[in-house]
Write a protein that holds these residues in place. Structure first.
Motif, short mmCIF file in Angstrom:
data_model
loop_
_atom_site.label_atom_id
_atom_site.label_comp_id
_atom_site.label_asym_id
_atom_site.label_seq_id
_atom_site.Cartn_x
_atom_site.Cartn_y
_atom_site.Cartn_z
N TRP A 171 0.83 -1.21 0.00
CA TRP A 171 0.00 0.00 0.00
C TRP A 171 0.87 1.25 0.00
N ALA A 172 1.96 1.25 0.76
CA ALA A 172 2.86 2.40 0.76
C ALA A 172 3.47 2.59 -0.62
N ALA A 173 3.90 1.48 -1.24
CA ALA A 173 4.48 1.56 -2.58
C ALA A 173 3.46 2.07 -3.59
N THR A 174 2.23 1.61 -3.47
CA THR A 174 1.18 2.07 -4.38
C THR A 174 0.93 3.56 -4.24
N TRP A 175 0.95 4.05 -3.00
CA TRP A 175 0.75 5.49 -2.79
C TRP A 175 1.83 6.28 -3.52
N PHE A 176 3.08 5.87 -3.39
CA PHE A 176 4.17 6.61 -4.03
C PHE A 176 4.17 6.43 -5.54
N ARG A 177 3.57 5.37 -6.03
CA ARG A 177 3.49 5.16 -7.47
C ARG A 177 2.40 6.04 -8.09
N TRP A 178 1.31 6.25 -7.38
CA TRP A 178 0.13 6.89 -7.97
C TRP A 178 -0.07 8.35 -7.55
N ILE A 179 0.25 8.71 -6.32
CA ILE A 179 -0.18 10.01 -5.82
C ILE A 179 0.77 11.16 -6.19
N PRO A 180 2.08 11.04 -6.03
CA PRO A 180 2.93 12.14 -6.51
C PRO A 180 2.75 12.33 -8.02
N ALA A 181 2.50 13.56 -8.44
CA ALA A 181 2.12 13.82 -9.84
C ALA A 181 3.18 13.34 -10.82
N GLU A 182 4.46 13.53 -10.47
CA GLU A 182 5.52 13.15 -11.40
C GLU A 182 5.60 11.63 -11.58
N ASN A 183 5.35 10.88 -10.52
CA ASN A 183 5.36 9.42 -10.63
C ASN A 183 4.12 8.92 -11.37
N PHE A 184 2.99 9.52 -11.11
CA PHE A 184 1.78 9.11 -11.83
C PHE A 184 1.96 9.33 -13.33
N ALA A 185 2.52 10.47 -13.70
CA ALA A 185 2.70 10.77 -15.12
C ALA A 185 3.68 9.80 -15.78
N LEU A 211 8.75 -1.69 -7.24
CA LEU A 211 9.16 -0.62 -6.33
C LEU A 211 10.45 0.06 -6.76
N VAL A 212 11.39 -0.71 -7.32
CA VAL A 212 12.73 -0.17 -7.58
C VAL A 212 12.97 0.23 -9.03
N VAL A 213 11.95 0.24 -9.88
CA VAL A 213 12.18 0.67 -11.25
C VAL A 213 12.78 2.08 -11.24
N PRO A 214 13.82 2.33 -12.05
CA PRO A 214 14.50 3.63 -12.01
C PRO A 214 13.61 4.81 -12.37
N ASP A 215 12.52 4.55 -13.08
CA ASP A 215 11.68 5.65 -13.58
C ASP A 215 10.88 6.35 -12.50
N PRO A 260 15.96 -12.92 -21.15
CA PRO A 260 17.16 -12.19 -20.71
C PRO A 260 16.86 -10.76 -20.31
N VAL A 261 15.59 -10.46 -19.95
CA VAL A 261 15.22 -9.08 -19.67
C VAL A 261 15.25 -8.77 -18.18
N GLY A 262 15.92 -9.62 -17.38
CA GLY A 262 16.03 -9.33 -15.96
C GLY A 262 17.06 -8.25 -15.72
N ARG A 263 16.67 -7.00 -15.99
CA ARG A 263 17.63 -5.91 -15.96
C ARG A 263 18.03 -5.61 -14.52
N PRO A 264 19.26 -5.11 -14.30
CA PRO A 264 19.65 -4.69 -12.95
C PRO A 264 18.71 -3.62 -12.45
N VAL A 265 18.49 -3.58 -11.14
CA VAL A 265 17.55 -2.61 -10.60
C VAL A 265 18.16 -1.21 -10.56
#
Length: 275
Positions: free
Chosen positions: A128-142, A225-229, A258-263
Motif C-alpha cells: 500500500w505504501a508503494a502504491t501510494w508513491f506510485r500513484w499520488i505524486p504527480a511526477e510518478n503518476f505521469a 518498487l525499484v524501477v528507475p523511472d 534475458p530481460v532481468g535488468r539490474p535494478v
C-alpha cells in the motif's frame, strides 16, 4: 519447479502438466496489463502470478484485453479450461490443487506460517505504501500509472486516467494509508522494507537455496518498487539494502531472462546511498 518455460509458448512438459494438456486443448490464459517500465507487467500481482506459473512449469499465454471483464474488477485473473479464477492468491491455490503441485515444497509448518506472514507484510502493508508513491505524486503518476491508458482513444484518455486516480485515492483513504502524510507513509513503508531485508538476510531466497511461492510475491512487489523511472523514499531505501537489490535482480534474471535488468546502475546506486 526448476523448469521455466517461455511465457508465450508451451515447452514440452511432463507429469501433471502433460496430463493437463491432454485434458484441455486450450492453454492457460493469464489476464494482465502488459509490459511496463522494463517489467513484464505493470501489476506486482500479475508479476507474482507469472513467476508462480513458471515455478509450476505451466505454460501459459498472456491476454492484455481482459480488464473490462475482470470478475472482481482487478487483474490478474486466470482462464484454465472452463474455469475462471480471479485474484493472485486463489490462482496459486488453484494451480497447486488442480495439478498436484506444492510451491512451498520442503517447508515445514512453521516456515509455511512465516511465509504467509511475509506475504501479508508485503501485500497488505509495504504494497500500500508503494502504491501510494506510485500513484499520488504527480511526477510518478505521469511517468508510471498514467501510461496504462496510452492505448485508450485520445478523447477518453485523460478522463480514464483521472477516474482511475480518483478511485485509487478513495480506496487508499478507506484502507487507511491515504490518511497519513507523505513522510508518515514513507516511515511505515521503510519499516516494512527493513523488516523484509532482515528476514531475507544473506540467503539467495527467503527460505534457502530454492525459491518458493512467497519469493514470487516479494519479487513482483519489489521489482515494481525499484524501477528507475519512479523515485520515492522507499526506492531510495531499497537501493541502500544490498541484499534486497541483489535479490530482485536474481529473481528477475531467473524468471524473465534475458530481460532481468539490474535494478540500478552501480554509479546511480552509489550516488543515492551517498545522498
Amino acid at each position: 519447479m526448476s523448469r521455466i518455460p517461455s511465457p508465450q509458448a508451451a515447452a514440452p512438459l511432463h507429469g501433471p502438466v502433460a496430463a493437463r494438456n491432454a485434458r484441455h486443448a486450450d492453454p492457460i490464459v493469464l489476464y494482465g496489463f502488459g509490459p511496463w517500465l522494463g517489467l513484464s507487467d505493470g501489476s506486482p500481482f500479475v508479476l507474482k502470478t507469472e513467476i508462480q506459473l513458471k515455478m509450476a512449469g505451466l505454460a501459459y499465454v498472456k491476454d492484455l484485453t481482459g480488464f473490462a471483464r475482470a470478475p472482481k474488477a482487478r487483474l490478474p485473473y486466470l482462464r484454465d479450461g472452463l474455469e475462471i479464477v480471479p485474484d493472485s492468491s486463489f490462482i496459486r491455490w488453484h494451480i497447486e490443487r488442480k495439478y498436484g503441485l506444492d510451491l512451498d515444497a520442503g517447508l515445514g509448518p512453521r516456515q509455511r506460517a512465516e511465509a504467509w506472514s511475509i506475504e501479508r507484510l508485503l501485500e497488505d502493508h509495504l504494497g500500500w505504501a508503494a502504491t501510494w508513491f506510485r500513484w499520488i505524486p504527480a511526477e510518478n503518476f505521469a511517468a508510471g500509472p498514467a501510461r496504462f491508458f496510452d492505448g485508450a482513444p485520445p478523447e477518453l484518455r485523460d478522463d480514464l486516467r483521472n477516474a482511475a486516480l480518483a478511485r485509487l485515492a478513495t480506496g487508499m483513504q478507506a484502507q487507511g494509508i491515504g490518511r497519513h502524510s507523505m513522510n508518515e507513509i514513507a516511515q511505515l513503508g521503510i519499516r516494512s522494507l527493513d523488516s523484509f531485508a532482515m528476514l531475507l538476510g544473506g540467503r539467495d531466497f527467503l527460505f534457502g537455496d530454492t525459491p518458493t511461492a512467497t519469493d514470487a510475491t516479494a519479487a513482483g512487489l519489489l521489482a515494481a518498487l525499484v524501477v528507475p523511472d519512479l523515485d520515492s523514499p522507499l526506492r531510495r531505501r531499497a537501493l541502500q539494502l544490498d541484499n534486497v537489490t541483489d535479490y530482485v535482480t536474481r529473481m528477475m534474471a531467473r524468471y524473465f531472462p534475458p530481460v532481468g535488468r539490474p535494478v540500478a546502475r552501480m554509479e546511480e546506486k552509489e550516488a543515492e546511498v551517498a545522498a
